[in-house]
Design an enzyme around this catalytic site. Structure first.
Site, short mmCIF file in Angstrom:
data_model
loop_
_atom_site.label_atom_id
_atom_site.label_comp_id
_atom_site.label_asym_id
_atom_site.label_seq_id
_atom_site.Cartn_x
_atom_site.Cartn_y
_atom_site.Cartn_z
N ASP A 70 12.99 -10.80 2.91
CA ASP A 70 11.87 -10.54 2.01
C ASP A 70 11.82 -9.08 1.57
O ASP A 70 11.45 -8.78 0.43
CB ASP A 70 10.55 -10.91 2.69
N GLY A 71 12.20 -8.14 2.46
CA GLY A 71 12.19 -6.73 2.08
C GLY A 71 13.17 -6.45 0.95
O GLY A 71 12.85 -5.71 0.00
N ASP A 141 1.80 -5.46 -1.09
CA ASP A 141 0.51 -4.82 -0.83
C ASP A 141 0.62 -3.31 -0.90
O ASP A 141 1.69 -2.72 -0.77
CB ASP A 141 -0.04 -5.23 0.54
N THR A 181 0.58 -13.48 2.66
CA THR A 181 1.18 -13.98 3.90
C THR A 181 1.85 -12.85 4.69
O THR A 181 2.57 -13.12 5.65
CB THR A 181 2.24 -15.06 3.58
N ALA A 182 1.61 -11.61 4.29
CA ALA A 182 2.22 -10.46 4.97
C ALA A 182 1.17 -9.69 5.77
O ALA A 182 0.46 -10.27 6.58
CB ALA A 182 2.93 -9.57 3.94
#
EC number: 2.7.1.23
Length: 287
Positions: A70-71, A141, A181-182
């Site tokens: 994901d990163g 975010d 979701t993080a």
């Protein structure tokens, strides 16, 4: 004629991407296509790959492929921000929310995209204007985080020019639906469909009776103000430190709709990924 003539690659800094790179380079060579890579990553790709600076990569590629987790996918989305280039996420590690396929499905996925058999999922970014005028944007975010040994993150949230709520805690998180979701989820925020165009403001470890997240529309004017009681805060943008803030600083928050375009092949859904990664099962009382 296929739509993919040029493929841009973005690699995870540490994970082994050799098998995925070989698949992509071989697929492109058989079609007379070109593979692009960032200058600092080109040595891990192939001698035939063309180095392209980060600012130009998405503009020169028909498809951007993220190899990692994901990163890496978030980094690829930032590189593609504002461009029409779709981004395909290839998972090289643990199950993530943003990656669409594993390496063994990569060749078929490239052919499907080349033949226009895919969908695009637009992803919103959240933007914040810092006191010096710098504008930062994130697909997950932006977090205002207290420095260890300093005071709490004391932040007032104003909507449409009117004060709404004041938070005091370890951090105040402004998250997109993608980022729900993080960090936001870890702080007790809700799971939000990526189709929702809005953002969340979530306190982490709130030192107050009201500790609920607020969900705001992408169309609303939002300002965060550090209260006089606030300690020095660090600004984290998708997990990267972007600066520091002090009491009295004011931050404008806006949304950028469709800032990136994520490839979806219809093999899994957001809710299936959420159930697996977050182990969502519900109450035992419902069984």
């Amino acid at each position: 004629m296929g739509m993919v003539h040029t493929v841009g690659l973005v690699l995870h800094p540490e994970r082994d991407s050799e098998a995925a790179v070989e698949t992509i380079v071989g697929w492109a060579e058989r079609r007379g296509g070109t593979v692009l890579g960032l200058p600092e990553e080109i040595g891990r790709i192939h001698c035939s790959a063309v180095p392209v600076e980060a600012a130009a990569l998405a503009g020169r590629a028909d498809l951007l492929v993220s190899l990692g987790g994901d990163g890496t996918m978030l980094r690829s989305m930032r590189l593609a921000a504002g461009a029409a280039t779709p981004v395909l996420g290839v998972n090289l590690g643990r199950l993530g929310f943003l990656a669409e396929i594993d390496v063994d499905g990569l060749a078929d996925a490239l052919t499907s995209i080349d033949e226009h058999r895919y969908q695009v999922e637009p992803r919103m970014a959240v933007c914040m204007r810092l006191p010096g005028g710098q504008v930062v944007s994130a697909f997950n975010d932006i977090a205002l985080v207290r420095m260890p040994g300093d005071g709490l993150a004391a932040v007032e949230v104003a909507v449409q020019g009117r004060s709404f709520v004041r938070y005091a805690g370890d951090a105040v998180i402004v998250a997109t639906s993608t980022g729900s979701t993080a960090y936001s989820y870890s702080a007790g925020g809700p799971i939000v469909s990526p189709a929702v165009e809005g953002f969340l403001v979530v306190p982490a470890a709130a030192h107050s009776t009201f500790n609920r997240a607020v969900v705001l529309s992408a169309d609303e004017d939002v300002e965060l103000a550090l209260l006089p009681t606030s300690g020095t805060l660090v600004v984290e943008v998708d997990g990267r430190v972007a600066g520091r803030l002090a009491a009295g600083d004011r931050l404008q928050v806006t949304a950028a709709r469709g800032a990136a375009r994520v490839v979806r092949l219809g093999r899994t859904t957001f809710y299936e990924r959420a159930r697996r990664k977050l182990r969502v099962s519900g109450s035992a009382e419902a069984d």
